[in-house]
Design a protein around this motif. Structure first.
Motif, PDB file in Angstrom:
ATOM      1  N   GLY A 195       0.691  -1.210  -0.029  1.00 49.83           N
ATOM      2  CA  GLY A 195       0.053   0.075   0.041  1.00 49.83           C
ATOM      3  C   GLY A 195       0.772   1.300   0.049  1.00 49.83           C
ATOM      4  N   ILE A 196       0.095   2.501   0.183  1.00 50.35           N
ATOM      5  CA  ILE A 196       0.954   3.780   0.058  1.00 50.35           C
ATOM      6  C   ILE A 196       0.194   4.672   1.308  1.00 50.35           C
ATOM      7  CG2 ILE A 196      -0.399   4.525  -1.810  1.00 50.35           C
ATOM      8  CD1 ILE A 196       2.076   6.011  -2.587  1.00 50.35           C
ATOM      9  N   VAL A 197       1.105   5.439   1.918  1.00 48.93           N
ATOM     10  CA  VAL A 197       0.220   6.340   3.120  1.00 48.93           C
ATOM     11  C   VAL A 197       0.736   7.801   2.375  1.00 48.93           C
ATOM     12  CG1 VAL A 197       0.753   6.792   5.241  1.00 48.93           C
ATOM     13  CG2 VAL A 197       0.857   4.556   4.811  1.00 48.93           C
ATOM     14  N   GLN A 198      -0.489   8.533   2.509  1.00 52.34           N
ATOM     15  CA  GLN A 198      -0.362   9.855   2.048  1.00 52.34           C
ATOM     16  C   GLN A 198      -0.631  10.772   3.417  1.00 52.34           C
ATOM     17  OE1 GLN A 198      -2.982  10.089  -1.345  1.00 52.34           O
ATOM     18  NE2 GLN A 198      -1.238   9.252  -2.523  1.00 52.34           N
ATOM     19  N   ASN A 220       8.693   3.975   3.170  1.00 55.95           N
ATOM     20  CA  ASN A 220       9.897   4.392   2.514  1.00 55.95           C
ATOM     21  C   ASN A 220       9.458   6.203   2.073  1.00 55.95           C
ATOM     22  OD1 ASN A 220       8.279   4.568  -0.010  1.00 55.95           O
ATOM     23  ND2 ASN A 220       9.438   3.147  -0.894  1.00 55.95           N
ATOM     24  N   ASP A 221      10.325   6.602   1.407  1.00 54.06           N
ATOM     25  CA  ASP A 221      10.065   8.199   1.165  1.00 54.06           C
ATOM     26  C   ASP A 221       9.060   8.422   0.265  1.00 54.06           C
ATOM     27  OD1 ASP A 221      12.572   8.432   2.707  1.00 54.06           O
ATOM     28  OD2 ASP A 221      13.930   8.617   0.879  1.00 54.06           O
ATOM     29  N   LEU A 222       8.633   7.429  -0.423  1.00 54.01           N
ATOM     30  CA  LEU A 222       7.182   7.584  -1.274  1.00 54.01           C
ATOM     31  C   LEU A 222       5.999   7.411  -0.587  1.00 54.01           C
ATOM     32  CD1 LEU A 222       8.824   6.325  -4.600  1.00 54.01           C
ATOM     33  CD2 LEU A 222       8.731   8.609  -3.866  1.00 54.01           C
ATOM     34  N   GLY A 223       6.219   6.886   0.719  1.00 52.17           N
ATOM     35  CA  GLY A 223       5.006   6.528   1.560  1.00 52.17           C
ATOM     36  C   GLY A 223       4.798   4.921   1.184  1.00 52.17           C
ATOM     37  N   GLU A 224       5.512   4.369   0.538  1.00 49.63           N
ATOM     38  CA  GLU A 224       4.956   2.908   0.243  1.00 49.63           C
ATOM     39  C   GLU A 224       5.327   2.087   1.271  1.00 49.63           C
ATOM     40  OE1 GLU A 224       5.990   3.573  -4.784  1.00 49.63           O
ATOM     41  OE2 GLU A 224       7.499   3.000  -3.319  1.00 49.63           O
TER      42      GLU A 224
END
Length: 271
Positions: A195-198, A220-224
């Protein structure tokens, strides 16, 4: 007569060539291959540097003894060296072994061999401290896998290095010990949540829980984030921002994980 001898010679050569090709084909089908990846179940540190020098396996035998140091076979690793375990987040993994040919049979254990150049950088400090390895761990950490190896298949193992449990403060001495805690899973027998967190700038921990089983990663740095090596079942995912952000955790329940597949979640958004 000369013609018959020449024909017989040609026929014999063809038989020999076929036999060689058939033998090579047979030996190839008897082989299996092994891949090993390392991921991190992180802890509250700035960096954890670990020297990785080898991976070994041990087959079952009539005289198998878990404590016997005989019978270990090195499968080698791609790039021995010192790695920061805390970089293995957001789906990043360290490929230790890639499609190495191994014998068929029943593998009882796998062992990760560490070197002596291990250190940790604690939160709020600027210099690393050495990680001492107790004598019982110097020969490497054994993990039971109990896996039957069949010809023609590649076996992808995931080793989850639990940093939080592996680093032990030694009382008032100031020493810090490395007592590696690993969890092994076979990729084909497990599933994945991704997933990804924003916003992606948020420092976030992601915890997947199924009954008594629990594992953690960071974005990570991209929110993944990617959590691999999960047994089949339904999971509760808890996304926990850093305490200083004063944000409530987000909990997502009943996430189904199936063997050999990745469950991709909708974006998880903190508002």
């Amino acid at each position: 007569m000369k013609f018959l001898k020449q024909t017989a010679s040609i026929f014999l050569i063809l038989i020999l060539l076929y036999s060689c090709n058939d033998s090579d084909s047979s030996s190839n089908t008897e082989a299996a291959t092994l891949s090993v990846k390392l991921v991190d179940d992180p802890g509250d540190y700035q960096n954890v540097f670990v020297e990785i020098v080898d991976v070994k396996i041990k087959y079952d035998s009539d005289d198998f003894d878990e404590d016997n140091e005989q019978g270990w076979e090195s499968v080698g690793i791609i790039n021995p060296g010192i790695y920061d375990l805390l970089e293995l987040t957001g789906g990043t993994n360290l490929e230790l072994v890639n499609n190495e040919t191994i014998e068929t049979g029943f593998i009882k254990q796998i062992r990760l061999i560490l070197g002596d150049n291990n250190s940790v950088l604690l939160e709020g400090e600027s210099e690393t401290r050495p990680l001492s390895t107790p004598s019982a761990q110097q020969s490497g950490l054994k993990v039971m896998i109990n896996q039957n190896i069949v010809s023609g298949y590649n076996y992808d193992f995931i080793l989850d290095f639990d940093v939080d449990e592996s680093i032990v403060m030694a009382g008032n001495s100031g020493n810090i010990n490395l007592k590696p805690v690993l969890r092994a899973s076979l990729e084909v027998n497990s599933g994945t949540i991704a997933g990804i967190v924003q916003p992606s700038t948020l420092p976030v921990a992601v915890v997947a829980t199924n009954g008594d089983f629990s594992t953690t990663t960071y974005t990570n740095d991209l929110g993944e984030f990617v959590i691999s090596g999960l047994p089949e079942g339904f999971y509760t995912l808890t996304v926990i921002p850093e305490e200083t952000l004063m944000l409530d955790a987000i909990v997502i329940e009943n996430i189904e994980v199936n063997i050999g597949t990745t469950t991709s979640l909708d974006p998880i958004i903190f508002e």
